[in-house]
Design an enzyme around this catalytic site. Structure first.
Site, PDB file in Angstrom:
ATOM      1  N   ALA A 125       1.159   0.001  -2.832  1.00 24.65           N
ATOM      2  CA  ALA A 125       2.238  -0.990  -2.822  1.00 24.65           C
ATOM      3  C   ALA A 125       2.499  -1.431  -4.254  1.00 24.65           C
ATOM      4  O   ALA A 125       1.675  -1.200  -5.144  1.00 24.65           O
ATOM      5  CB  ALA A 125       1.839  -2.199  -1.983  1.00 24.65           C
ATOM      6  N   LYS A 126       3.632  -2.046  -4.473  1.00 24.97           N
ATOM      7  CA  LYS A 126       3.894  -2.693  -5.767  1.00 24.97           C
ATOM      8  C   LYS A 126       4.941  -3.751  -5.541  1.00 24.97           C
ATOM      9  O   LYS A 126       5.767  -3.645  -4.634  1.00 24.97           O
ATOM     10  CB  LYS A 126       4.375  -1.664  -6.790  1.00 24.97           C
ATOM     11  CG  LYS A 126       4.474  -2.163  -8.220  1.00 24.97           C
ATOM     12  CD  LYS A 126       3.129  -2.295  -8.930  1.00 24.97           C
ATOM     13  CE  LYS A 126       2.757  -1.049  -9.637  1.00 24.97           C
ATOM     14  NZ  LYS A 126       1.545  -1.022 -10.391  1.00 24.97           N
ATOM     15  N   GLY A 127       4.877  -4.791  -6.335  1.00 21.11           N
ATOM     16  CA  GLY A 127       5.863  -5.849  -6.184  1.00 21.11           C
ATOM     17  C   GLY A 127       6.129  -6.526  -7.499  1.00 21.11           C
ATOM     18  O   GLY A 127       5.585  -6.132  -8.541  1.00 21.11           O
TER      19      GLY A 127
END
Ligand code: GLU
Length: 435
Positions: A125-127
């Protein structure tokens, strides 16, 4: 739109083999091209590749904060959750003006491969928030982080999705995030984030870990190519937590660091820089050039005639425009996505070995995994244990990638992707499609 027609469009958009270089490449385009490239080489079920092209979910949230002058400003935040077949989503949160939905998706895909190449029980994931953190006071950054945590609260958690630091965020950011989450949940939950300060459940050695893995992989790659580290010259772009830690360790292990840089330019000393004497970005921001006798540009640093080049600052710095001029024999990717697809093909044709980000800087997420284990067990490890276990994990991942590299006529990136994708595909096959 059906999955089949989406897939055709995606193929057209990105081409297989042909690369449109008129526009700067986005992280998502690079990540997808790399996926097709590796999948072509691998006997993997096309239905699984199809699933891996898309994120499972992308959360987009509005993050309003009160500025110190009393006005309210609204920012946009994202969390792209790519794949969780091997375990909870894992990956950093960045605060940077260029953060977009697509960038988070591309970087989230890289986290899926990175965790798989390291054989960690995590997905990717990345945000981030589209904001310039340099324009926020500490109090404003704290308010932004707490509100962002609240907006993401239902979608993160120690068994669901575990954020960590990335560009523009640091251990203090993670401490605020962990506090905001814990206050709302009514229980202290250290395992919701990694990269926290050790005093609230962070791991010793986590901050230095990405740089340490870059140095360890440089050492292994030099050994592989019969390049003694003591005779190696190294240029490092970026002097933040990745670049400075990598440069200092390699310096300590006998390499000659001839150039280091920050946003203002590069310090160049052909006889070797005493890296411990130059403050890293965390110690004194943007100080590199003020310590330099000879200053060159970041572009010049990239094309120096050195044995090893370590781009450890931004993405997309090695492009079609400068790939022919890269004079290093070995490129070790410290940043995420520093090489565009077009540049990758040029470097491959020129015989320059590029050791990919998903292996080289994976020490960060590996020590994040150690931190998560320590949080679950409520028992801290010594720095010595962290560094020993990190070295063992890096060696094991290197061995797996090296063995693929030797069996095929491809690049190190292809080999790393093949290791990662085979593990992910196997897990997808074992779990099947629900319902
Ligand atoms: N942001 C880091 C990376 O790109 C670390 C992610 C993590 O520790 O979860 O690998």
């Amino acid at each position: 739109m059906t999955m089949a027609s989406r897939s055709e469009n995606a193929r057209e958009e990105t081409g297989d083999g042909t690369v449109d270089t008129t526009e700067p490449e986005s992280a998502l385009e690079t990540a997808r091209r790399q996926l097709y490239h590796a999948a072509n080489d691998l006997d993997i079920d096309p239905n699984i590749v199809e699933r891996l092209k898309y994120p499972k979910k992308v959360h987009e949230v509005t993050v309003p904060i009160e500025r110190d002058d009393g006005t309210v400003e609204v920012f946009t935040g994202y969390r792209a959750q790519h794949d969780s077949v091997r375990g909870p989503y894992k990956g950093g949160l960045r605060y940077h003006p260029d953060v977009t939905r697509d960038e988070c998706v591309g970087l989230g895909m890289w986290m899926t491969w990175k965790c798989a190449v390291m054989d960690l029980p995590f997905g990717g994931a990345k945000g981030g928030v589209a904001v310039n953190p340099k324009e926020l006071s500490a109090k404003e950054k704290e308010r932004l982080t707490r509100r962002f945590a609240q907006e993401l609260r239902d979608n993160i958690g120690p068994n669901q999705d575990i954020p960590a630091p990335d560009m523009g965020t640091d251990p203090q950011t993670m401490a605020w995030l962990m506090d905001a989450y814990s206050m709302q949940e009514g229980e202290t939950t250290p395992g919701v984030v990694t990269g926290k300060p050790p005093v609230v459940g962070g791991s010793e050695g986590r901050e230095e870990a990405p740089g340490r893995s870059v140095a360890l992989i440089t050492q292994l790659a030099c050994e592989y190519y019969d390049q003694p580290l003591e005779d190696a010259t190294v240029a490092v772009q970026g002097y933040g937590s990745v670049g400075a830690n990598a440069a200092r360790l390699l310096d300590e292990w006998g390499a000659t660091i001839v150039a280091i840089s920050d946003v203002n330019g590069a310090m160049y000393e052909p006889e070797g820089i005493e890296t411990a004497a130059v403050p890293s970005h965390d110690e004194e921001p943007e100080a590199v050039t003020t310590y330099a006798d000879t200053v060159i540009s970041n572009d010049e640093l990239l094309t120096l005639d050195v044995d090893v080049l370590i781009p450890a600052a931004l993405g997309n710095v090695i492009t079609e425009g400068n790939a022919e001029a890269i004079a290093a024999d070995l490129v070790i990717e410290g940043a995420n996505g520093p090489t565009t697809s077009a540049a990758d093909s040029i470097l491959a044709a020129r015989g320059v070995a590029v050791i990919p980000d998903i292996l080289a800087n994976a020490g960060g997420v590996t020590v994040s995994y150690f931190e998560w284990l320590q949080d679950i067990n409520r028992r801290a490890w010594s720095l010595e244990r962290v560094n020993d276990e990190l070295e063992a994990e890096m060696q094991a991942a290197w061995d797996a990638v090296q063995s693929e590299f030797e069996q095929r006529d491809g690049s190190w990136r292809d080999a790393a992707y093949i290791v990662a994708l085979s593990r992910i595909a196997e897990a997808h096959e074992a779990r099947g499609l629900w319902p």
